[in-house]
Design a protein around this motif. Structure first.
Motif, PDB file in Angstrom:
ATOM      1  N   VAL A   1     113.896  42.491  -6.595  1.00 61.79           N
ATOM      2  CA  VAL A   1     112.634  42.047  -7.194  1.00 61.79           C
ATOM      3  C   VAL A   1     111.678  41.600  -6.096  1.00 61.79           C
ATOM      4  CG1 VAL A   1     111.545  40.274  -8.611  1.00 61.79           C
ATOM      5  CG2 VAL A   1     113.609  41.397  -9.425  1.00 61.79           C
ATOM      6  N   ILE A   2     112.183  40.739  -5.208  1.00 62.81           N
ATOM      7  CA  ILE A   2     111.302  40.183  -4.183  1.00 62.81           C
ATOM      8  C   ILE A   2     110.850  41.272  -3.218  1.00 62.81           C
ATOM      9  CG2 ILE A   2     111.168  38.536  -2.281  1.00 62.81           C
ATOM     10  CD1 ILE A   2     113.102  36.784  -3.838  1.00 62.81           C
ATOM     11  N   ALA A   3     111.801  42.106  -2.783  1.00 65.30           N
ATOM     12  CA  ALA A   3     111.455  43.138  -1.807  1.00 65.30           C
ATOM     13  C   ALA A   3     110.477  44.149  -2.399  1.00 65.30           C
ATOM     14  CB  ALA A   3     112.716  43.839  -1.318  1.00 65.30           C
ATOM     15  N   MET A   4     110.717  44.550  -3.646  1.00 65.91           N
ATOM     16  CA  MET A   4     109.827  45.524  -4.285  1.00 65.91           C
ATOM     17  C   MET A   4     108.420  44.959  -4.409  1.00 65.91           C
ATOM     18  SD  MET A   4     111.367  48.365  -5.276  1.00 65.91           S
ATOM     19  CE  MET A   4     112.875  49.084  -5.831  1.00 65.91           C
ATOM     20  N   LEU A   5     108.349  43.716  -4.880  1.00 65.10           N
ATOM     21  CA  LEU A   5     107.023  43.109  -5.021  1.00 65.10           C
ATOM     22  C   LEU A   5     106.371  42.962  -3.655  1.00 65.10           C
ATOM     23  CD1 LEU A   5     107.636  40.459  -7.816  1.00 65.10           C
ATOM     24  CD2 LEU A   5     106.255  42.516  -7.940  1.00 65.10           C
ATOM     25  N   ALA A   6     107.193  42.683  -2.626  1.00 66.81           N
ATOM     26  CA  ALA A   6     106.643  42.520  -1.277  1.00 66.81           C
ATOM     27  C   ALA A   6     106.102  43.848  -0.768  1.00 66.81           C
ATOM     28  CB  ALA A   6     107.712  41.973  -0.337  1.00 66.81           C
TER      29      ALA A   6
ATOM     30  N   PHE B   1     110.069  32.609  -7.000  1.00 69.06           N
ATOM     31  CA  PHE B   1     110.264  31.765  -8.181  1.00 69.06           C
ATOM     32  C   PHE B   1     110.524  32.637  -9.398  1.00 69.06           C
ATOM     33  CE2 PHE B   1     107.791  29.076  -5.359  1.00 69.06           C
ATOM     34  CZ  PHE B   1     108.580  27.943  -5.363  1.00 69.06           C
ATOM     35  N   LEU B   2     109.709  33.693  -9.508  1.00 70.22           N
ATOM     36  CA  LEU B   2     109.859  34.614 -10.622  1.00 70.22           C
ATOM     37  C   LEU B   2     111.271  35.196 -10.629  1.00 70.22           C
ATOM     38  CD1 LEU B   2     108.211  36.297 -12.823  1.00 70.22           C
ATOM     39  CD2 LEU B   2     108.224  38.089 -11.091  1.00 70.22           C
ATOM     40  N   ALA B   3     111.682  35.737  -9.492  1.00 72.01           N
ATOM     41  CA  ALA B   3     112.992  36.398  -9.411  1.00 72.01           C
ATOM     42  C   ALA B   3     114.107  35.403  -9.708  1.00 72.01           C
ATOM     43  CB  ALA B   3     113.179  37.004  -8.026  1.00 72.01           C
TER      44      ALA B   3
END
Ligand SMILES: Nc1ncnc2c1ncn2[C@@H]1O[C@H](COP(=O)(O)OP(=O)(O)OP(=O)(O)O)[C@@H](O)[C@H]1O
Ligand SMILES: [Mg+2]
Lengths: 423, 248
Positions: free
Chosen positions: A38-43, A390-392
């Motif tokens: 999640v974090i990497a994709m959003l990044a 936070f979301l993830a």
């Protein structure tokens, strides 16, 4: 359940996780990778957005850009050995835009010269742009060393040039380029300054940067040495092109006027160029498009990542169902000795939630490191936005609860007598 | 059976026309059939009967692990049939001690932790619980095995832990289902001696058994047949208390 007894139950859940370290670890991995994803994709999405917007900003958000484009019908005319095609924006267009439009601060003409640039044994193919001194103001570029083009260069038709920093680094890796000479095509130009590149460049400017690296020479000098007709070698056939101006940078006074000016420029060009040998780009418009696209992309990427988190959650449910069955006897004993249903629920829920919290935290840590890794490995820009960890993490905790709820409910609703008889 | 103006305290456990039926497809099994009986405070009962006569069913009901299909069961005057699941759990953790045929210790807990499990589920565990658990382990002869896991103990030792566990919450009623069923006769005798001791201390004990010599050792015997009471023998051993003390 009161505080202390809740605390005891929580401790019990955690200790039974530690009893099966490998199983807990493997179960946790699903959540860990999910959170990381999640974090990497959003990044990655955010990095792409920022990069695109930076690139567009480099064009100037207050500008409307008109560019010459080879009209489509010209492409169709056969494969003669040598021919001259003329198309594109003209001095007349420049005059019309400068004269008539309200809201236009100034119009800067740009010619592009298709020549190789060399210094010593180093050669590259940056965009060679012949333009006026005001170009640097309307595009908001910054001088690194020396100066940009000046009015007297224009008057003197001087053989001077300004390199962008990527070109400078590549052609002059060990020395300052100021006062040095570069050869553009067949002519020598002395370097009077360097400016920041339009786009931040990570890799070797001699290779990947060739598409965006730029050199500036005075407009008049360009006209004098290279004329309007240039030879292009394309796919084996030589082609002569006659283009008066390659680009017009229309600088607008205020942001509110940008779209109005853009529409006016389009209208004017439609009238004078029925063959469509131009293209109008509005950075402000592009930014909005990129933003909208980035939102969509982020959504898609995040959805994929969340699906992987959900799959991780299903894995947890699966393992917990097996655990509950395996521990039927223990559940029966605990129930017989006085455990209430909700105490059993908490005991098992604590296990899944703990798995998800720990997996989530490690995933967040890995996610925070992801931009660094992505830049090292893929040379892709990635930016972790403040809210994505936070979301993830909250999603992973929610998944922990949801994944654990059914197995825990199953455990709590076993008939104690049956459970005690279980082998 | 109970009159409100009765000055004597209510029996520990009292069954009133208790029926427990199991539905097996279309036909119904009456494991207990309108059973009425009262177990008094401080009594030591052996429940006997052939296989399938309803002994375990009775014990599960008395242990609040199950509820009657009809009739009433009162424990210290509280009617269990009106209680919800949480309240039944509460009664189990406050008033009951269980000893099972297959010991039923929790494998991943050590001896001390196993003894403490019933207190774990009390909202307000009494102070000095651990001290008490140590004392009980000492008493059943496992004071030096506190950190052993069940796997590392013999069957007899495991059953001693189970008895210590059954005592840790000061139960008003101790229920044992075939507590010696898995043990050799020598070990069984040791466990029975322990039960005699508890009886001598004034605890109420109910032990389900097949074995006549185990039954013979109890103060009273209740014999079931097809879910009904077949015979009741009271005070078969005139001085069980003294005998228990002699063993010690
Ligand atoms: N869960 C159940 N479902 C259906 N029938 C049951 C269930 N438990 C017990 N029974 C039936 O109830 C009757 C009494 O069973 P119970 O287990 O009380 O016998 P028991 O006296 O303990 O026998 P044993 O000495 O073999 O342990 C038996 O006929 C048995 O088949
Ligand atoms: Mg039985």
């Amino acid at each position: 359940m009161k505080g202390p007894s809740l605390l005891r139950t929580v401790r019990l859940g955690v200790s039974s996780l530690l009893l099966h370290k490998l199983r807990s670890l493997l179960t946790m991995l699903g959540v860990l990778f999910g959170v990381f994803a999640v974090i990497a994709m959003l990044a990655i999405g955010e990095g792409g957005r920022v990069e695109a917007i930076e690139r567009i900003r480099g064009l100037g958000t207050l500008n409307v850009l008109a560019r010459s484009v080879k009209p489509p019908e010209v492409f169709a005319t056969g494969q003669q050995a040598v021919r001259v095609v003329s198309y594109g924006l003209t001095e007349a267009d420049l005059a019309r835009v400068s004269a008539t439009f309200p809201g236009v601060r100034c119009v800067v003409p740009v010619r592009e010269i298709f020549e190789e640039v060399r210094h010593g044994d180093r050669a590259m193919n940056p965009r060679v742009l012949a333009t006026q001194p005001i170009y640097i103001d309307v595009t908001g570029r910054n001088v690194v060393e020396g100066r940009f083009l000046a009015e007297e260069d224009e008057r003197n038709v001087a053989n001077v040039c300004v390199l962008d920093y990527d070109v400078a680094r590549y052609l002059f890796p060990f020395e300052s380029p100021l006062g040095q000479e570069v050869k553009i095509g067949g002519d020598y130009f002395s370097v009077v300054g360097t400016v920041l590149p339009r786009v931040r460049q990570e890799s070797d400017p001699g290779k990947a940067g060739a598409g965006t690296a730029e050199i500036f020479i005075p407009l008049e000098t360009g006209r004098k040495w290279y004329g309007n007709v240039q030879v292009k070698i394309r796919a084996g056939s030589r082609e002569m092109e006659e283009v008066e101006l390659h680009e017009l940078v229309v600088a607008v006074d205020r942001q509110e006027n940008v779209m109005f000016v853009a529409d006016s420029v389009r209208e004017m060009l439609v009238r004078n160029h029925p063959n469509g040998d131009y293209e109008v780009r509005v950075p402000l418009e592009l930014i909005r498009e990129v933003e909208a696209q980035a939102r969509l992309w982020s959504f898609v990427l995040a959805a994929i990542a969340v699906i992987s988190l959900v799959v991780g959650g299903i894995g947890i449910t699966n393992v917990m169902l097996a655990t509950v069955t395996e521990r039927t006897r223990e559940i029966g004993i605990r129930r017989a000795l006085g455990a209430k249903r909700n105490q059993i629920v908490v005991q098992f829920l604590v296990e899944t939630v703990t798995l998800c919290i720990v997996g989530g935290l490690v995933g967040v840590a890995a996610g925070l490191l992801s931009p660094w890794v992505l830049e090292q490995v893929l040379h892709k820009r990635a930016i972790v936005t403040l809210n994505s960890p936070f979301l993830a993490f909250s999603i992973s905790v929610v998944i922990g609860v949801v994944a654990g709820l059914y197995p825990a409910w199953r455990a709590a609703n076993m008939d104690p007598v049956e459970a005690l008889r279980h082998e | 059976m109970t009159r409100t103006d009765d000055p004597t305290p209510p029996p520990v456990a009292e069954l009133e026309r208790v029926t427990r039926t199991y539905r097996m497809g279309t036909n119904e099994v009456r494991a207990l059939d309108e059973l009425s009986f009262a177990f008094g405070r401080g009594e030591y009962w052996a429940v006997m009967g052939s296989s399938g006569s309803g002994k375990s069913t009775l014990l599960n009901l008395l242990g609040c692990l199950d509820r009657p299909s009809s009739g009433h069961y009162r424990i210290e005057g509280v009617d269990v049939s009106t209680l919800d699941d949480d309240q039944l759990s509460e009664i189990r953790s406050q008033k009951l001690g269980f000893v099972f045929q297959s010991y039923n210790l929790i494998a991943q807990l050590n001896v001390l932790e196993n003894i403490l499990v019933p207190l774990f589920y009390q909202d307000d565990p009494p102070p000095g619980a651990e001290q008490r658990a140590r004392g009980l382990a000492e008493r059943v002869g496992l004071g030096n095995r506190l950190d052993h896991r069940p796997m590392e103990l013999s069957g007899g030792q495991q059953q001693r832990v189970a008895i210590a566990r059954a005592l840790v919450n000061h139960p008003t009623l101790i229920l044992a289902d075939e507590a010696t069923g898995n043990l050799d006769s020598q070990t069984a005798q040791e466990i029975l001696a322990l039960l005699d001791e508890l009886h001598a201390e004034g605890r109420t004990i109910l032990i389900v058994t097949h074995e006549p010599d185990v039954g013979a050792r109890a103060q009273h015997v209740l014999r079931l047949k097809d879910g009904r009471i077949e015979t009741v023998v009271r005070d078969q051993n005139p001085a069980p208390t003294r005998r228990a003390l002699e063993v010690r």
